[in-house]
Design a protein around this motif. Structure first.
Motif, PDB file in Angstrom:
ATOM      1  N   ILE B  94       0.850  -1.203   0.000  1.00 52.81           N
ATOM      2  CA  ILE B  94       0.000   0.000   0.000  1.00 52.81           C
ATOM      3  C   ILE B  94       0.883   1.249   0.000  1.00 52.81           C
ATOM      4  O   ILE B  94       0.650   2.203  -0.749  1.00 52.81           O
ATOM      5  CB  ILE B  94      -0.960  -0.009   1.212  1.00 52.81           C
ATOM      6  N   ALA B  95       1.948   1.221   0.810  1.00 48.34           N
ATOM      7  CA  ALA B  95       2.846   2.377   0.882  1.00 48.34           C
ATOM      8  C   ALA B  95       3.501   2.623  -0.477  1.00 48.34           C
ATOM      9  O   ALA B  95       3.564   3.761  -0.965  1.00 48.34           O
ATOM     10  CB  ALA B  95       3.906   2.141   1.957  1.00 48.34           C
ATOM     11  N   GLU B  96       3.974   1.550  -1.092  1.00 46.38           N
ATOM     12  CA  GLU B  96       4.653   1.670  -2.391  1.00 46.38           C
ATOM     13  C   GLU B  96       3.696   2.217  -3.444  1.00 46.38           C
ATOM     14  O   GLU B  96       4.045   3.110  -4.227  1.00 46.38           O
ATOM     15  CB  GLU B  96       5.149   0.273  -2.787  1.00 46.38           C
ATOM     16  N   CYS B  97       2.492   1.689  -3.461  1.00 48.10           N
ATOM     17  CA  CYS B  97       1.503   2.102  -4.453  1.00 48.10           C
ATOM     18  C   CYS B  97       1.136   3.572  -4.265  1.00 48.10           C
ATOM     19  O   CYS B  97       1.066   4.338  -5.223  1.00 48.10           O
ATOM     20  CB  CYS B  97       0.268   1.203  -4.332  1.00 48.10           C
ATOM     21  N   ARG B  98       0.922   3.964  -3.015  1.00 48.07           N
ATOM     22  CA  ARG B  98       0.586   5.358  -2.719  1.00 48.07           C
ATOM     23  C   ARG B  98       1.668   6.300  -3.218  1.00 48.07           C
ATOM     24  O   ARG B  98       1.388   7.307  -3.851  1.00 48.07           O
ATOM     25  CB  ARG B  98       0.481   5.564  -1.195  1.00 48.07           C
ATOM     26  N   GLU B  99       2.920   5.950  -2.895  1.00 49.24           N
ATOM     27  CA  GLU B  99       4.008   6.879  -3.186  1.00 49.24           C
ATOM     28  C   GLU B  99       4.401   6.865  -4.668  1.00 49.24           C
ATOM     29  O   GLU B  99       4.594   7.909  -5.278  1.00 49.24           O
ATOM     30  CB  GLU B  99       5.233   6.545  -2.313  1.00 49.24           C
ATOM     31  N   GLN B 100       4.517   5.657  -5.243  1.00 50.72           N
ATOM     32  CA  GLN B 100       5.061   5.561  -6.605  1.00 50.72           C
ATOM     33  C   GLN B 100       3.996   5.760  -7.675  1.00 50.72           C
ATOM     34  O   GLN B 100       4.265   6.340  -8.722  1.00 50.72           O
ATOM     35  CB  GLN B 100       5.771   4.222  -6.797  1.00 50.72           C
ATOM     36  N   ARG B 101       2.784   5.244  -7.437  1.00 48.38           N
ATOM     37  CA  ARG B 101       1.758   5.354  -8.480  1.00 48.38           C
ATOM     38  C   ARG B 101       0.877   6.577  -8.261  1.00 48.38           C
ATOM     39  O   ARG B 101       0.553   7.280  -9.206  1.00 48.38           O
ATOM     40  CB  ARG B 101       0.888   4.089  -8.490  1.00 48.38           C
ATOM     41  N   ALA B 102       0.477   6.819  -7.010  1.00 47.23           N
ATOM     42  CA  ALA B 102      -0.438   7.937  -6.749  1.00 47.23           C
ATOM     43  C   ALA B 102       0.324   9.222  -6.425  1.00 47.23           C
ATOM     44  O   ALA B 102      -0.278  10.287  -6.316  1.00 47.23           O
ATOM     45  CB  ALA B 102      -1.404   7.580  -5.624  1.00 47.23           C
ATOM     46  N   GLY B 103       1.661   9.115  -6.251  1.00 48.04           N
ATOM     47  CA  GLY B 103       2.471  10.303  -6.002  1.00 48.04           C
ATOM     48  C   GLY B 103       2.156  11.010  -4.693  1.00 48.04           C
ATOM     49  O   GLY B 103       2.292  12.229  -4.585  1.00 48.04           O
ATOM     50  N   ARG B 104       1.742  10.231  -3.700  1.00 49.06           N
ATOM     51  CA  ARG B 104       1.420  10.831  -2.409  1.00 49.06           C
ATOM     52  C   ARG B 104       2.667  10.841  -1.520  1.00 49.06           C
ATOM     53  O   ARG B 104       3.553   9.995  -1.668  1.00 49.06           O
ATOM     54  CB  ARG B 104       0.332  10.022  -1.688  1.00 49.06           C
ATOM     55  N   PRO B 105       2.744  11.810  -0.592  1.00 49.96           N
ATOM     56  CA  PRO B 105       3.887  11.798   0.344  1.00 49.96           C
ATOM     57  C   PRO B 105       3.803  10.569   1.258  1.00 49.96           C
ATOM     58  O   PRO B 105       2.704  10.109   1.565  1.00 49.96           O
ATOM     59  CB  PRO B 105       3.708  13.088   1.141  1.00 49.96           C
ATOM     60  N   PRO B 106       4.972  10.028   1.653  1.00 49.69           N
ATOM     61  CA  PRO B 106       4.956   8.804   2.480  1.00 49.69           C
ATOM     62  C   PRO B 106       4.212   9.012   3.798  1.00 49.69           C
ATOM     63  O   PRO B 106       4.219  10.109   4.347  1.00 49.69           O
ATOM     64  CB  PRO B 106       6.443   8.527   2.754  1.00 49.69           C
ATOM     65  N   LEU B 107       3.603   7.956   4.250  1.00 44.48           N
ATOM     66  CA  LEU B 107       2.970   7.946   5.568  1.00 44.48           C
ATOM     67  C   LEU B 107       3.744   6.966   6.439  1.00 44.48           C
ATOM     68  O   LEU B 107       4.146   5.905   5.956  1.00 44.48           O
ATOM     69  CB  LEU B 107       1.526   7.444   5.466  1.00 44.48           C
ATOM     70  N   PRO B 108       3.957   7.298   7.714  1.00 43.42           N
ATOM     71  CA  PRO B 108       4.596   6.307   8.595  1.00 43.42           C
ATOM     72  C   PRO B 108       3.779   5.023   8.610  1.00 43.42           C
ATOM     73  O   PRO B 108       2.548   5.055   8.563  1.00 43.42           O
ATOM     74  CB  PRO B 108       4.574   6.987   9.966  1.00 43.42           C
ATOM     75  N   ARG B 109       4.491   3.891   8.689  1.00 41.55           N
ATOM     76  CA  ARG B 109       3.876   2.584   8.569  1.00 41.55           C
ATOM     77  C   ARG B 109       2.713   2.376   9.537  1.00 41.55           C
ATOM     78  O   ARG B 109       1.737   1.749   9.201  1.00 41.55           O
ATOM     79  CB  ARG B 109       4.953   1.527   8.868  1.00 41.55           C
ATOM     80  N   GLU B 110       2.849   2.881  10.740  1.00 43.53           N
ATOM     81  CA  GLU B 110       1.808   2.601  11.731  1.00 43.53           C
ATOM     82  C   GLU B 110       0.979   3.834  12.077  1.00 43.53           C
ATOM     83  O   GLU B 110       0.342   3.883  13.125  1.00 43.53           O
ATOM     84  CB  GLU B 110       2.429   1.978  12.985  1.00 43.53           C
ATOM     85  N   SER B 111       1.011   4.828  11.172  1.00 43.77           N
ATOM     86  CA  SER B 111       0.147   5.987  11.398  1.00 43.77           C
ATOM     87  C   SER B 111      -1.302   5.566  11.211  1.00 43.77           C
ATOM     88  O   SER B 111      -1.595   4.569  10.538  1.00 43.77           O
ATOM     89  CB  SER B 111       0.505   7.095  10.410  1.00 43.77           C
ATOM     90  N   GLN B 112      -2.212   6.341  11.794  1.00 46.47           N
ATOM     91  CA  GLN B 112      -3.628   5.980  11.722  1.00 46.47           C
ATOM     92  C   GLN B 112      -4.130   5.903  10.276  1.00 46.47           C
ATOM     93  O   GLN B 112      -4.827   4.945   9.934  1.00 46.47           O
ATOM     94  CB  GLN B 112      -4.458   6.952  12.574  1.00 46.47           C
ATOM     95  N   PRO B 113      -3.762   6.856   9.382  1.00 49.68           N
ATOM     96  CA  PRO B 113      -4.243   6.721   7.995  1.00 49.68           C
ATOM     97  C   PRO B 113      -3.752   5.440   7.319  1.00 49.68           C
ATOM     98  O   PRO B 113      -4.505   4.795   6.594  1.00 49.68           O
ATOM     99  CB  PRO B 113      -3.676   7.963   7.295  1.00 49.68           C
ATOM    100  N   MET B 114      -2.495   5.024   7.582  1.00 48.40           N
ATOM    101  CA  MET B 114      -1.981   3.781   6.986  1.00 48.40           C
ATOM    102  C   MET B 114      -2.723   2.570   7.542  1.00 48.40           C
ATOM    103  O   MET B 114      -3.076   1.643   6.808  1.00 48.40           O
ATOM    104  CB  MET B 114      -0.481   3.626   7.254  1.00 48.40           C
ATOM    105  N   LEU B 115      -2.960   2.579   8.862  1.00 50.97           N
ATOM    106  CA  LEU B 115      -3.698   1.465   9.468  1.00 50.97           C
ATOM    107  C   LEU B 115      -5.120   1.409   8.912  1.00 50.97           C
ATOM    108  O   LEU B 115      -5.664   0.332   8.668  1.00 50.97           O
ATOM    109  CB  LEU B 115      -3.743   1.628  10.996  1.00 50.97           C
TER     110      LEU B 115
END
Lengths: 142, 242
Positions: B94-115
């Motif tokens: 999910i992190a990879e897809c968000r950052e590389q495909r959707a161009g979103r800034p990274p989210l910490p792995r265990e932040s509430q939006p990532m969870l």
């Protein structure tokens, strides 16, 4: 060579105490401190799940502590089943009697893997605490 | 029909089947907690699933992924990733897809939006059996080695408690088999929804061992092994646990 190993192992924690436990058969007959252990202090260590941690696995006749484990033998009567020297070795390093034991070594850091920084190089209990716990367990005779 | 034939077989069969496969932590919870997990209106983890659904739309995930097409995905993770030459877990994907495909800034792995995103994606597979990726045999073998290795000042392995002693009581708590089929899950002890990594940290800290860094090869190997040994268990996300 094998006989020399325990001395080295215990020397690794000897910075904390001058003790160098001498194993005789299945026991460490000699106390690790000059002053005798104090049963009341030992009981408090056994009951404290962040110090002795004993009740996580062992049931014990400490009725005010409601949540006791059932993974290891009851400590009730352990003072009648084992001598203080036998109790001492089982606390210091139970692996000497059974390499597969669940029981952590309370006064040896030998062979540990991946220990968190805060606990590096430290045994679980100090020698004084080992003697307090031995003194308490020896009172559990029925 | 004899009483034996009427009543004797089914419990025996259930016992044999039950003993043969992995057992979800759900099975050993109180009926009250089981009811809380089953009831979507009372399951506190559903709040994160709903938050994840909103993020999924707002962050542009829905531009490529239809939610219906996500059904089954979480049951196949961790999966082999060709670019990495090894496992990637759902959070990593999910992190990879968000950052590389959707161009979103990274989210910490265990932040509430990532969870929340992870909960929403995993929830789409609720009820589907875990189907381990056959290409991860090597990672699973390394994970099993870690699972059986004694560690920390208390010198305990995962296997000693969650395999040999599962069903016993550690202080007042029942020891479950330790399966990963409900994450992210709502844990009463945390009063929050949390990740498998957070749960693993709890055990590592408990035996006074240095936790594995989330997303590290060792953590991914252990995760791959845990999903491998849970093969066939249904995804429960968001599970509720004590």
């Amino acid at each position: 060579m094998r006989r020399a190993l325990p001395a080295l192992v215990f020397a690794s924690v000897a910075g904390l105490a001058q003790a160098e436990p001498v194993v005789v058969g299945d026991a460490i007959p000699a106390p690790l401190t000059a002053a005798p252990g104090e049963p009341a202090r030992g009981r408090a260590i056994v009951a404290d799940r962040t110090r002795g941690l004993c009740l996580l696995c062992h049931p014990a006749p400490i009725p005010e502590e409601r949540f006791q484990g059932n993974l290891a033998p009851s400590l009730a009567g352990v003072g009648a089943r084992l001598t203080p020297g036998q109790l001492r070795l089982r606390l210091v390093d139970s692996r000497r009697l059974n390499p597969e034991t669940l029981m952590p070594a309370y006064f040896s850091t030998a062979g540990l893997v991946g220990v968190a920084d805060a606990w590096q190089g430290r045994p679980i209990l100090r020698v004084e605490e080992i003697e307090d716990v031995v003194a308490y367990l020896a009172t559990l005779r029925d | 029909m004899s009483p034996w034939r009427r009543q004797g077989w089914l419990p025996l069969l259930a016992l044999l089947l039950g003993a043969a496969g992995p057992r979800s932590g759900f099975e050993t919870m109180t009926p009250e907690l089981q009811a809380m997990q089953r009831d979507d209106a009372g399951n506190p983890g559903m709040l994160s699933v709903l938050e994840g659904e909103a993020l999924f739309a707002r962050e542009g995930c829905a531009a490529c992924h239809a939610a219906a097409a996500l059904r089954g995905v979480a049951a196949r993770y961790p999966a082999h990733d060709a670019a990495r030459g090894g496992p990637i877990d759902l959070a990593g994907r999910i992190a990879e897809c968000r950052e590389q495909r959707a161009g979103r800034p990274p989210l910490p792995r265990e932040s509430q939006p990532m969870l929340a995103l992870q909960s929403f994606v995993a929830h789409q597979s609720r009820g589907l059996p875990i189907t381990p990726d056959p290409r991860l045999a090597e990672a699973r073998a390394e994970g099993e080695r870690l699972f059986r290795e004694r560690r920390g000042q208390l010198n305990l392995s995962c296997a000693q408690c969650h395999e040999t002693l599962a069903g016993g009581r550690l202080a007042g708590a029942n020891i479950p088999e330790g399966h990963p089929n409900g994450y992210p899950l709502y844990r009463l002890e945390w009063q929050a929804l949390g990740s498998l990594q957070r749960r693993l940290r709890g055990c590592f800290t408990g035996v006074r061992a240095e936790p594995l860094a989330p997303g590290s090869p060792a953590a991914l190997a252990l995760e791959a092994y845990l999903f491998g040994r849970a093969a066939g268990l249904p995804i429960e996300t968001p599970a509720v646990r004590p």
